[in-house]
Design an enzyme around this catalytic site. Structure first.
Site, PDB file in Angstrom:
ATOM      1  N   GLU A 165     -81.218 -18.566  21.650  1.00 36.49           N
ATOM      2  CA  GLU A 165     -81.322 -19.794  20.844  1.00 36.49           C
ATOM      3  C   GLU A 165     -80.072 -20.116  20.034  1.00 36.49           C
ATOM      4  OE1 GLU A 165     -84.946 -19.330  18.595  1.00 36.49           O
ATOM      5  OE2 GLU A 165     -86.180 -19.211  20.401  1.00 36.49           O
ATOM      6  N   ASN A 207     -80.798 -17.138  26.667  1.00 38.30           N
ATOM      7  CA  ASN A 207     -82.181 -17.627  26.612  1.00 38.30           C
ATOM      8  C   ASN A 207     -82.322 -18.712  25.541  1.00 38.30           C
ATOM      9  OD1 ASN A 207     -85.021 -17.187  27.416  1.00 38.30           O
ATOM     10  ND2 ASN A 207     -85.336 -16.416  25.333  1.00 38.30           N
ATOM     11  N   HIS A 244     -91.685 -23.754  26.469  1.00 38.44           N
ATOM     12  CA  HIS A 244     -92.895 -23.938  25.648  1.00 38.44           C
ATOM     13  C   HIS A 244     -93.232 -25.433  25.702  1.00 38.44           C
ATOM     14  CE1 HIS A 244     -92.672 -19.906  23.977  1.00 38.44           C
ATOM     15  NE2 HIS A 244     -91.407 -20.099  23.664  1.00 38.44           N
ATOM     16  N   GLU A 273     -90.696 -17.725  28.669  1.00 38.34           N
ATOM     17  CA  GLU A 273     -91.719 -17.734  27.599  1.00 38.34           C
ATOM     18  C   GLU A 273     -92.729 -18.840  27.848  1.00 38.34           C
ATOM     19  OE1 GLU A 273     -89.929 -17.766  23.696  1.00 38.34           O
ATOM     20  OE2 GLU A 273     -88.375 -16.342  24.274  1.00 38.34           O
ATOM     21  N   ASP A 275     -95.584 -21.298  28.095  1.00 37.42           N
ATOM     22  CA  ASP A 275     -96.938 -21.632  27.663  1.00 37.42           C
ATOM     23  C   ASP A 275     -97.060 -23.148  27.668  1.00 37.42           C
ATOM     24  OD1 ASP A 275     -95.534 -22.145  25.259  1.00 37.42           O
ATOM     25  OD2 ASP A 275     -96.350 -20.386  24.253  1.00 37.42           O
TER      26      ASP A 275
HETATM   27  O1  G2I Z   1     -91.615 -18.825  18.451  1.00 35.62           O
HETATM   28  C1  G2I Z   1     -91.971 -18.574  19.769  1.00 35.62           C
HETATM   29  C2  G2I Z   1     -90.888 -17.822  20.496  1.00 35.62           C
HETATM   30  C3  G2I Z   1     -89.646 -18.692  20.620  1.00 35.62           C
HETATM   31  N1  G2I Z   1     -88.606 -18.030  21.369  1.00 35.62           N
HETATM   32  C4  G2I Z   1     -88.232 -16.710  20.882  1.00 35.62           C
HETATM   33  C5  G2I Z   1     -89.456 -15.809  20.724  1.00 35.62           C
HETATM   34  O2  G2I Z   1     -89.079 -14.579  20.172  1.00 35.62           O
HETATM   35  C6  G2I Z   1     -90.499 -16.480  19.852  1.00 35.62           C
HETATM   36  O3  G2I Z   1     -91.610 -15.586  19.730  1.00 35.62           O
HETATM   37  C7  G2I Z   1     -92.299 -15.603  18.529  1.00 35.62           C
HETATM   38  C8  G2I Z   1     -93.458 -14.645  18.592  1.00 35.62           C
HETATM   39  O4  G2I Z   1     -94.357 -15.097  19.575  1.00 35.62           O
HETATM   40  C9  G2I Z   1     -94.169 -14.593  17.243  1.00 35.62           C
HETATM   41  O5  G2I Z   1     -95.145 -13.549  17.259  1.00 35.62           O
HETATM   42  O6  G2I Z   1     -91.407 -15.235  17.516  1.00 35.62           O
HETATM   43  C10 G2I Z   1     -92.016 -15.321  16.236  1.00 35.62           C
HETATM   44  C11 G2I Z   1     -90.937 -15.067  15.199  1.00 35.62           C
HETATM   45  O7  G2I Z   1     -90.135 -13.982  15.565  1.00 35.62           O
HETATM   46  C12 G2I Z   1     -93.157 -14.327  16.134  1.00 35.62           C
HETATM   47  O8  G2I Z   1     -93.808 -14.479  14.913  1.00 35.62           O
HETATM   48  C13 G2I Z   1     -93.885 -13.324  14.126  1.00 35.62           C
HETATM   49  C14 G2I Z   1     -94.199 -13.748  12.697  1.00 35.62           C
HETATM   50  O9  G2I Z   1     -93.104 -14.549  12.222  1.00 35.62           O
HETATM   51  C15 G2I Z   1     -94.361 -12.553  11.833  1.00 35.62           C
HETATM   52  O10 G2I Z   1     -94.749 -12.956  10.545  1.00 35.62           O
HETATM   53  C16 G2I Z   1     -95.418 -11.623  12.428  1.00 35.62           C
HETATM   54  O11 G2I Z   1     -95.471 -10.430  11.673  1.00 35.62           O
HETATM   55  O12 G2I Z   1     -94.906 -12.490  14.616  1.00 35.62           O
HETATM   56  C17 G2I Z   1     -95.032 -11.301  13.888  1.00 35.62           C
HETATM   57  C18 G2I Z   1     -96.073 -10.407  14.582  1.00 35.62           C
HETATM   58  O13 G2I Z   1     -97.298 -11.066  14.701  1.00 35.62           O
END
Ligand code: G2I
Length: 475
Positions: A165, A207, A244, A273, A275
């Site tokens: 990103e 990515n 997404h 990724e 969805d």
């Molecule tokens: O935002 C969707 C994706 C966009 N591209 C990069 C990916 O790395 C990203 O993934 C998401 C995860 O699916 C989420 O699960 O990235 C978020 C931020 O890194 C993730 O959210 C985090 C929350 O910010 C935290 O508070 C939480 O502790 O997920 C963590 C685990 O549930």
């Protein structure tokens, strides 16, 4: 849509016929065992097409047997949704924690799956100590992180998202401002070189999101960077399109052009990724289109969905995944499986406003691309009553060459094959999604059949000066 059971019967028949010729007694086993296994799960159906099918998983859910059973049964690639990010792996400077990343990698390898590493360098999810750094100290810390993490996992990672990103949303085509970007424009290539040195066997990917629509500036900016990296020998092997999709950031009708255009640069393309928010048949059809687009591009090597069940999704309220919250297969699952098995080849419907992206909900700054400079709006079918029509656009050019994209649209009767004559003076032997002979391009085996008004496209790399775009002869 052909039901999966019909497809499986067809597959049984083909394999059975081969077996009969060899040994009659073996027919029953040859028909029943391998044919049932092949194509009845996402991973087997994808493997039959030379692709992987992956899922993002969370280490702390592997003890949920519904979750781990589905993940193991259906997928042959996994990505750690959060466990290999910077804040997880280096919580204090130079003190690494691989506990949860290792749980996922160990589970994957023990179950015969490959692993996508996500991610080595990113402006987001940085540990606090890194957020507070800048300049040469940050550059050195970033490179140390890349080196240490890629070294820890050396030999175990199929593909790394080396940089995630790094481009801005909107129409600027610029890099995203971040502490990493402020260390100098060359931070991305420095990260790729460090990753290659640490794990020479892993494919190295860039990515990003909102890089799905070929007309958007952000897509074009990433494309230019990858082309430049390839030209200068920066070690990059793949581009990840996060994909997404939702109503604000919809599946674009030119997605296949985006996939094939990146692939034509000499890199693999991975859908990293995926969805798609929605439900029922509408959601299923969009999933089918994404899968069909990947299958149509040889170097689209795999698809990863961003979570297992709807309840596992970062956007759970949008129910964007293939399994419902109880772990049941959704219509979207069946559409993906059917498409992998060759039962569906949907033609993307035309996006009424292909250059607009009203309000993508995932983005801090919604992307607008009101004036795409490189790729004019596809023209309407100028010949709806004829067998077909074709229009040429030149998506990019450079000294000595250019990339052409041709949209072929069937007339009102539909067609079962097409033949397009390129403009005089065009010289190419590099065509994808079509077969070239001299100045004539005919359909590939999979994109000749077009219903009334339906479109497909092919691309080519031309030598010399780019022709002007416009209508071509199509028959
Ligand atoms: O935002 C969707 C994706 C966009 N591209 C990069 C990916 O790395 C990203 O993934 C998401 C995860 O699916 C989420 O699960 O990235 C978020 C931020 O890194 C993730 O959210 C985090 C929350 O910010 C935290 O508070 C939480 O502790 O997920 C963590 C685990 O549930």
């Amino acid at each position: 849509m052909t039901p999966p059971s019909t497809l499986r019967r067809r597959r049984h028949g083909a394999r059975g016929a081969a077996a009969v010729a060899v040994l009659t007694l073996a027919v029953t086993a040859a028909v029943a065992v391998p044919a049932q296994a092949a194509g009845s799960t996402l991973k087997d159906a994808a493997a039959d097409r030379g692709r992987y099918f992956g899922v993002a998983i969370a280490a702390n859910k592997l003890s949920d047997s519904t979750y781990s059973t589905i993940a193991n049964r259906e997928f042959n690639s996994v990505t750690a949704e959060n466990e290999m990010k910077l804040d997880a792996t280096e919580p204090s400077q130079n003190q690494f924690n691989f506990t949860n990343g290792d749980r996922i990698v160990d589970w994957a390898l023990a179950n015969g799956k490959t692993v996508r590493g996500h991610t080595l360098a990113w402006h987001s999810q940085q540990p606090g100590w890194m957020q507070n750094m800048s300049g040469t100290a940050l550059r050195a810390a970033m490179l140390n992180h890349v080196t240490q993490v890629a070294t820890h996992y050396r030999g175990k990672i199929h593909s790394w998202d080396v940089v995630n990103e790094a481009f801005a949303d909107g129409s600027s085509g610029a890099r995203r401002d971040s502490n990493l970007q402020r260390t100098g424009d060359d931070w991305i290539e420095a990260a790729f070189r460090a990753a290659r040195a640490a794990d020479p066997g892993a494919k190295l990917c860039y990515n990003d999101y909102n890089t799905d629509n070929w007309n958007w500036e952000k897509t074009q900016a990433v494309y230019s960077m990858v082309r430049d990296f390839k030209a200068r020998g920066v070690p990059i092997d793949c581009v990840g399109l996060q994909s997404h999709f939702n109503s604000g950031s919809p599946y674009p009708s030119n997605y296949r052009t985006t996939l094939s255009s990146f692939a034509a640069l000499g890199v693999d393309v991975q859908i990293t990724e995926l969805d798609i928010e929605g439900s029922g048949q509408t959601q299923a059809e969009t999933y089918a289109k994404v899968v069909a687009d990947c299958l149509a591009v040889t170097r689209c090597t795999g698809i990863t969905v961003w979570g297992l069940r709807d309840s596992d999704s970062w956007r759970s309220s949008g129910t964007p995944l293939l399994f419902d919250s109880q772990g049941n297969k959704k219509a979207a699952y069946n559409a993906v499986l059917d498409t992998l098995n060759g039962g569906v080849t949907p033609t993307p419907t035309q996006n009424p406003t292909p250059t607009q992206n009203p309000t993508p909900t995932q983005n801090p700054t919604p992307t607008q691309n009101p004036t795409p400079t490189q790729n004019p709006t596809p023209t309407q079918n100028p010949n709806p009553g004829g067998a077909c029509s074709a229009t040429l656009t030149v998506s990019s050019s450079w000294p000595g060459g250019y990339q052409g994209n041709v949209t072929v649209t069937a007339g009102s009767s539909g067609i079962s094959g097409w033949r397009v004559t390129l403009p005089g003076g065009v010289s190419t032997n590099n065509v994808w999604n079509g077969q070239v002979s001299g100045s004539v391009v005919t359909n590939a085996p999979y994109n000749g059949s077009l219903g009334s008004g339906q479109s497909t496209s092919f691309g080519f790399i031309g030598q010399g000066n780019a022709p002007s775009g416009g209508t071509l002869t199509c028959s």
